[in-house]
Write a protein that holds these residues in place. Sequence first.
Motif, PDB file in Angstrom:
ATOM      1  N   UNK A   1       0.821  -1.213   0.000  1.00 44.31           N
ATOM      2  CA  UNK A   1       0.000   0.000   0.000  1.00 44.31           C
ATOM      3  C   UNK A   1       0.856   1.265   0.000  1.00 44.31           C
ATOM      4  N   UNK A   2       2.051   1.183   0.587  1.00 47.72           N
ATOM      5  CA  UNK A   2       2.950   2.334   0.596  1.00 47.72           C
ATOM      6  C   UNK A   2       3.802   2.445  -0.648  1.00 47.72           C
ATOM      7  N   UNK A   3       3.740   1.431  -1.512  1.00 48.21           N
ATOM      8  CA  UNK A   3       4.548   1.450  -2.722  1.00 48.21           C
ATOM      9  C   UNK A   3       6.030   1.294  -2.456  1.00 48.21           C
ATOM     10  N   UNK A   4       6.377   0.535  -1.403  1.00 48.73           N
ATOM     11  CA  UNK A   4       7.781   0.384  -1.029  1.00 48.73           C
ATOM     12  C   UNK A   4       8.417  -0.813  -1.727  1.00 48.73           C
ATOM     13  N   UNK A   5       9.741  -0.733  -1.868  1.00 52.70           N
ATOM     14  CA  UNK A   5      10.522  -1.789  -2.490  1.00 52.70           C
ATOM     15  C   UNK A   5      11.755  -2.061  -1.634  1.00 52.70           C
ATOM     16  N   UNK A   6      12.437  -3.181  -1.945  1.00 54.09           N
ATOM     17  CA  UNK A   6      13.663  -3.551  -1.233  1.00 54.09           C
ATOM     18  C   UNK A   6      14.819  -3.687  -2.205  1.00 54.09           C
ATOM     19  N   UNK A   7      16.008  -3.327  -1.737  1.00 57.13           N
ATOM     20  CA  UNK A   7      17.229  -3.661  -2.465  1.00 57.13           C
ATOM     21  C   UNK A   7      17.657  -5.074  -2.058  1.00 57.13           C
ATOM     22  N   UNK A   8      18.291  -5.781  -2.965  1.00 49.50           N
ATOM     23  CA  UNK A   8      18.872  -7.075  -2.609  1.00 49.50           C
ATOM     24  C   UNK A   8      19.956  -6.856  -1.557  1.00 49.50           C
ATOM     25  N   UNK A   9      19.934  -7.686  -0.527  1.00 49.29           N
ATOM     26  CA  UNK A   9      20.875  -7.532   0.565  1.00 49.29           C
ATOM     27  C   UNK A   9      22.051  -8.480   0.389  1.00 49.29           C
ATOM     28  N   UNK A  10      23.246  -7.986   0.638  1.00 46.09           N
ATOM     29  CA  UNK A  10      24.438  -8.795   0.560  1.00 46.09           C
ATOM     30  C   UNK A  10      25.052  -8.985   1.940  1.00 46.09           C
ATOM     31  N   UNK A  11      25.919  -9.951   2.046  1.00 42.97           N
ATOM     32  CA  UNK A  11      26.625 -10.175   3.306  1.00 42.97           C
ATOM     33  C   UNK A  11      26.025 -11.270   4.146  1.00 42.97           C
ATOM     34  N   UNK A  12      24.751 -11.127   4.531  1.00 40.06           N
ATOM     35  CA  UNK A  12      24.091 -12.116   5.376  1.00 40.06           C
ATOM     36  C   UNK A  12      22.630 -12.251   4.994  1.00 40.06           C
ATOM     37  N   UNK A  13      22.117 -13.475   5.090  1.00 44.54           N
ATOM     38  CA  UNK A  13      20.708 -13.714   4.797  1.00 44.54           C
ATOM     39  C   UNK A  13      19.822 -13.241   5.939  1.00 44.54           C
ATOM     40  N   UNK A  14      20.292 -13.436   7.178  1.00 44.15           N
ATOM     41  CA  UNK A  14      19.528 -13.049   8.367  1.00 44.15           C
ATOM     42  C   UNK A  14      20.233 -11.889   9.069  1.00 44.15           C
ATOM     43  N   UNK A  15      19.441 -10.999   9.645  1.00 41.96           N
ATOM     44  CA  UNK A  15      20.021  -9.815  10.283  1.00 41.96           C
ATOM     45  C   UNK A  15      20.003  -9.880  11.806  1.00 41.96           C
ATOM     46  N   UNK A  16      19.271 -10.839  12.376  1.00 41.48           N
ATOM     47  CA  UNK A  16      19.177 -10.954  13.834  1.00 41.48           C
ATOM     48  C   UNK A  16      19.451 -12.398  14.253  1.00 41.48           C
ATOM     49  N   UNK A  17      20.186 -12.535  15.358  1.00 41.34           N
ATOM     50  CA  UNK A  17      20.466 -13.853  15.917  1.00 41.34           C
ATOM     51  C   UNK A  17      20.207 -13.809  17.416  1.00 41.34           C
ATOM     52  N   UNK A  18      19.489 -14.806  17.925  1.00 43.45           N
ATOM     53  CA  UNK A  18      19.197 -14.871  19.361  1.00 43.45           C
ATOM     54  C   UNK A  18      20.482 -15.096  20.156  1.00 43.45           C
ATOM     55  N   UNK A  19      20.408 -14.864  21.453  1.00 46.07           N
ATOM     56  CA  UNK A  19      21.586 -14.955  22.310  1.00 46.07           C
ATOM     57  C   UNK A  19      22.247 -16.321  22.235  1.00 46.07           C
ATOM     58  N   UNK A  20      21.443 -17.386  22.166  1.00 46.70           N
ATOM     59  CA  UNK A  20      22.007 -18.735  22.113  1.00 46.70           C
ATOM     60  C   UNK A  20      22.418 -19.151  20.700  1.00 46.70           C
ATOM     61  N   UNK A  21      22.184 -18.276  19.719  1.00 44.46           N
ATOM     62  CA  UNK A  21      22.610 -18.545  18.361  1.00 44.46           C
ATOM     63  C   UNK A  21      21.720 -19.493  17.584  1.00 44.46           C
TER      64      UNK A  21
END
Length: 230
Positions: free
Chosen positions: A159-179
């Motif tokens: 609805x906002x007409x937003x898009x994403x750039x392809x991300x490089x480096x890592x597939x996931x951006x968050x990791x829990x404390x226990x990994x």
Amino acid sequence: MGTGKATAVRGMLSQFGISFIAIQETQFVELSERIIRSFWDKSSFEFSKVNSESRSGGLLSMWNPNVFNKEQEVKSQNFILVKGKIKGEQEDLIIVNVYASTNQSRRRQMWDELLMLKQTIQGRWIMLGDFNEVRIPEERFNSQFYVIGAICFNNFIRNGGFQEYNIGGKQYTFMSTDGRNLSKIDQVLVCGEFMAKWPDASLMALNREISDHSLLILMTTVNRFGPTPF
């Protein structure tokens, strides 16, 4: 937001030539200018902040005023919106630093509020930060995928007409404390006009060295002014 994190951020300023920084979850009920200054080098800067509620949340946006000139700001507990112009550009740029609530109902309220603002504040929009939501099941690993939350998030993006750039480096951006649990809850969303202006911009997720979230760097090129990373 400790000394080690401040040192790492300052290092990236020179390494990548960063012009705008968006920090989420500062966890400071009262974020002093002394602490804010520790995240920038000796050059001039301006900032906008939202203090945390107790030890939860908190936002900080910082920028180089020789590159970005702020004209307007809108703040809530979960986002900081600054509108202005990049030097040498005529089109307004709207940069939204987001830290979405962990509560689904509050997230939906924020989606609606941001859509209303986008209808009234014209320009090239970019939203970046921790959205606490994913779009598809593949953006989670060993953690629960909430279908309704993803539907609402995707509706907001469409609805906002937003898009994403392809991300490089890592597939996931968050990791829990226990990994064990991984997810891509940190996003950079841009409007079509932003994408058309900078189609070759690159988005990189760095190693998680100072946080359980990967630092995201968006590199653009603005005419003769060279790189303008976020």
